[in-house]
Design an enzyme around this catalytic site. Structure first.
Site, PDB file in Angstrom:
ATOM      1  CG  ASP A 139       8.727   2.115  -5.815  1.00 40.21           C
ATOM      2  OD1 ASP A 139       7.660   1.739  -5.301  1.00 40.21           O
ATOM      3  OD2 ASP A 139       9.494   2.936  -5.276  1.00 40.21           O
ATOM      4  N   GLY A 151       6.377   2.108   2.979  1.00 44.25           N
ATOM      5  CA  GLY A 151       7.833   2.135   3.035  1.00 44.25           C
ATOM      6  C   GLY A 151       8.513   1.423   1.886  1.00 44.25           C
ATOM      7  CE  LYS A 152       4.698   0.597  -2.926  1.00 41.25           C
ATOM      8  NZ  LYS A 152       3.859   1.388  -1.991  1.00 41.25           N
ATOM      9  CB  SER A 153      10.336   4.582  -2.053  1.00 40.29           C
ATOM     10  OG  SER A 153       9.358   4.615  -3.067  1.00 40.29           O
ATOM     11  CG  LEU A 175      -2.010  -1.049   1.263  1.00 44.02           C
ATOM     12  CD1 LEU A 175      -2.585  -1.179   2.668  1.00 44.02           C
ATOM     13  CD2 LEU A 175      -3.108  -0.697   0.269  1.00 44.02           C
ATOM     14  NE  ARG A 189      -2.559   9.918  -3.264  1.00 46.32           N
ATOM     15  CZ  ARG A 189      -1.497  10.584  -3.715  1.00 46.32           C
ATOM     16  NH1 ARG A 189      -0.329   9.941  -3.861  1.00 46.32           N
ATOM     17  NH2 ARG A 189      -1.570  11.867  -3.997  1.00 46.32           N
ATOM     18  CB  CYS A 238       3.189  -0.113   6.996  1.00 50.03           C
ATOM     19  SG  CYS A 238       3.515   1.019   8.349  1.00 50.03           S
TER      20      CYS A 238
END
Length: 383
Positions: A175, A88-90, A84, A247, A213
Site C-alpha cells: 500500500d 481510496g487505496k486503503s 494518488l 500534498r 478518483c
C-alpha cells in the site's frame, strides 16, 4: 521509464538503486522490526479495520478447505496498489481482504497490508505529531525530496519480502502511491529477482490494483477524511485541508497512471526469468462507480496453477462488483456529504477559534478545494 539495465549497480540510477537495495538484508531489518513488529493498524476514516486477518477456517467447509490445501502450491501473491493520495487505496484493499475471506475459494488465505505511510509516520514522527515544514527543502512531499519518500517505500517493501519468506501471509498488499513508472519498474525488477533466486521457498505473482478518483465530490470527501489521520490529529481543520491539498498537488504533478503499454512491457520482461511468471492488472475508478476501457489485463503464465486461477477469478469478481457490493455505503456517504451532511466525529483542537462552535467543514473545504484548485491541479506548474 527505467530499463532493467538502469537498475544495475553500474547504471546512472545509482541514487535510486541505493535507496531500494535489498541485497543487504540486515541493513534496515532491525529498524523495521522495532517499529512494526507489534504495531497496531492505524485507524483512519478511510480504513476499515479487521481484527482477525489470519486464516479463516469457519467460512468454508472441511471438504472445501481440504480442496484448497490440495490446490495450494508455493504461490504467493503481491498486490501492488497504484494511485494518488486520497483515492481510496486503503479502503479498497481492506474491502479486498474482506472479500477474499468470504469467498470459499480464497477463505483460507492469510492477507496482510504493508503501508508505506504507516512506516513513514512510525519512523519519522516516532509517536510525536507530524512536524510542520518551514520551506520546500523540509517538505517531504515536495517533488524535490522524492528520495526521502522512497526510503520509506523501500523499507516497507523489504519488510514485505521478509514476511513472505517467513510464510506469515499468502497475499501481501503493498500500500503506497507507486505513482511513477520508475517506482513501479523497480518493484517489478525486485519481484523478478526474488523469483529467480533458487534459494527462495516461494514464488510471487504480482497483481496491480490501480485505484483512481476523478469525481470532484469523491476527492473532496476523501480529503475531508484524510484530515482525521495521524498526520493531522493535532492540527486545525483548515490547516489540515490546505496541507493535504498541497500534498495531493505535489503527487499529481508526478503521477503517471499504469497503462496497457506498461503492462505489456513488464510481461515481456517477466518472461526473461521463467515460464512461471504472470501479471494481472485491475482498476477501480471512483469506487467502481465509473468504468473506462483498457483498465484491466490478464497474463496467465504457461505453468499457471489451478490455485492461481481461482485467486485471480475471485479478485476479478471483486473488482467487477465493487460499487454495488462493497462501496455502496461509501458512495452514499459521499452523496450525503455533498448535500451538507457532515460528520461530527472530529475533535476540535485548542487552536480552533471558539471551540463551542462546530467546525464549518463544508465551507472551509469548498473554499480551499474549489473549482480553481481542480483547474490548476492539472497544470504542471501548480505544485
Amino acid at each position: 521509464m527505467i530499463l532493467e539495465e538502469d537498475l544495475d549497480s553500474g547504471s546512472k540510477s545509482n541514487s535510486t538503486n541505493s535507496l531500494f537495495s535489498l541485497n543487504n538484508r540486515d541493513s534496515y531489518s532491525s529498524i523495521v522490526d522495532d517499529y512494526l513488529a507489534d504495531a497496531d493498524e492505524e485507524p483512519t476514516a478511510l480504513t476499515l479495520n479487521y481484527s482477525n486477518r489470519g486464516r479463516r477456517f469457519s467460512a468454508v467447509s472441511a471438504a472445501a478447505l481440504q480442496q484448497q490445501q490440495d490446490l495450494q502450491t508455493n504461490d504467493k501473491l503481491v498486490i501492488v496498489l497504484v494511485g494518488l493520495p486520497a483515492s481510496g487505496k486503503s479502503t479498497v484493499s481492506n474491502h479486498l481482504i474482506q472479500h477474499l475471506g468470504q469467498d470459499p475459494r480464497t477463505a483460507h488465505m492469510r492477507c496482510k497490508t504493508f503501508n508505506a505511510g504507516q512506516v513513514r509516520r512510525k519512523l519519522s514522527c516516532r509517536g510525536r505529531p507530524m512536524m510542520l515544514a518551514n520551506n520546500s527543502s523540509e517538505d517531504l512531499f515536495n517533488p524535490k525530496n522524492s528520495q526521502k519518500k522512497e526510503k520509506y517505500a523501500r523499507l516497507t517493501l523489504e519488510h514485505m519480502f521478509a514476511e513472505l519468506d517467513q510464510d506469515s501471509c499468502d497475499a501481501a498488499i503493498f500500500d503506497a502511491t507507486n505513482s511513477t513508472e520508475a517506482r513501479r519498474a523497480f518493484i517489478f525488477h525486485q519481484l523478478r529477482v526474488y523469483n529467480a533466486d533458487a534459494n527462495r521457498s516461494y514464488h510471487i505473482t504480482p497483481v496491480v490494483l490501480q485505484v483512481s478518483c476523478t469525481e470532484r465530490a469523491f476527492v473532496r470527501y476523501n480529503i475531508h477524511n484524510k484530515t482525521f489521520n495521524q498526520d493531522y490529529f493535532d492540527k486545525p481543520y483548515e490547516f489540515a485541508v490546505r496541507d493535504f491539498a498541497k500534498r495531493l498537488a505535489h503527487y499529481h504533478s508526478q503521477y503517471i497512471p499504469f497503462t496497457t503499454a506498461e503492462f505489456n512491457s513488464h510481461v515481456v520482461e517477466s518472461k526473461l526469468v521463467s515460464e512461471d511468471n504472470g501479471l494481472f492488472w485491475f482498476s477501480v475508478i471512483n469506487a467502481g462507480y465509473s468504468c473506462a476501457p483498457n483498465s484491466a489485463a490478464l497474463h496467465f503464465p504457461p505453468k499457471a496453477t489451478q490455485y492461481l486461477s481461482s485467486v485471480i477469478d475471485s479478485i476479478q469478481e471483486f473488482v467487477s462488483s465493487y460499487s454495488g457490493v462493497h462501496a455502496h455505503q461509501y458512495i452514499q456517504d459521499v452523496q450525503d456529504f455533498a448535500k451538507g451532511k457532515t460528520p461530527s466525529n472530529r475533535t476540535l483542537t485548542a487552536t480552533t477559534p471558539n471551540n463551542s462552535t462546530a467546525v464549518p467543514y463544508a465551507a472551509i473545504l469548498h473554499g480551499i478545494v474549489n473549482e480553481d484548485y481542480f483547474t490548476r491541479l492539472h497544470k504542471p506548474s501548480f505544485a
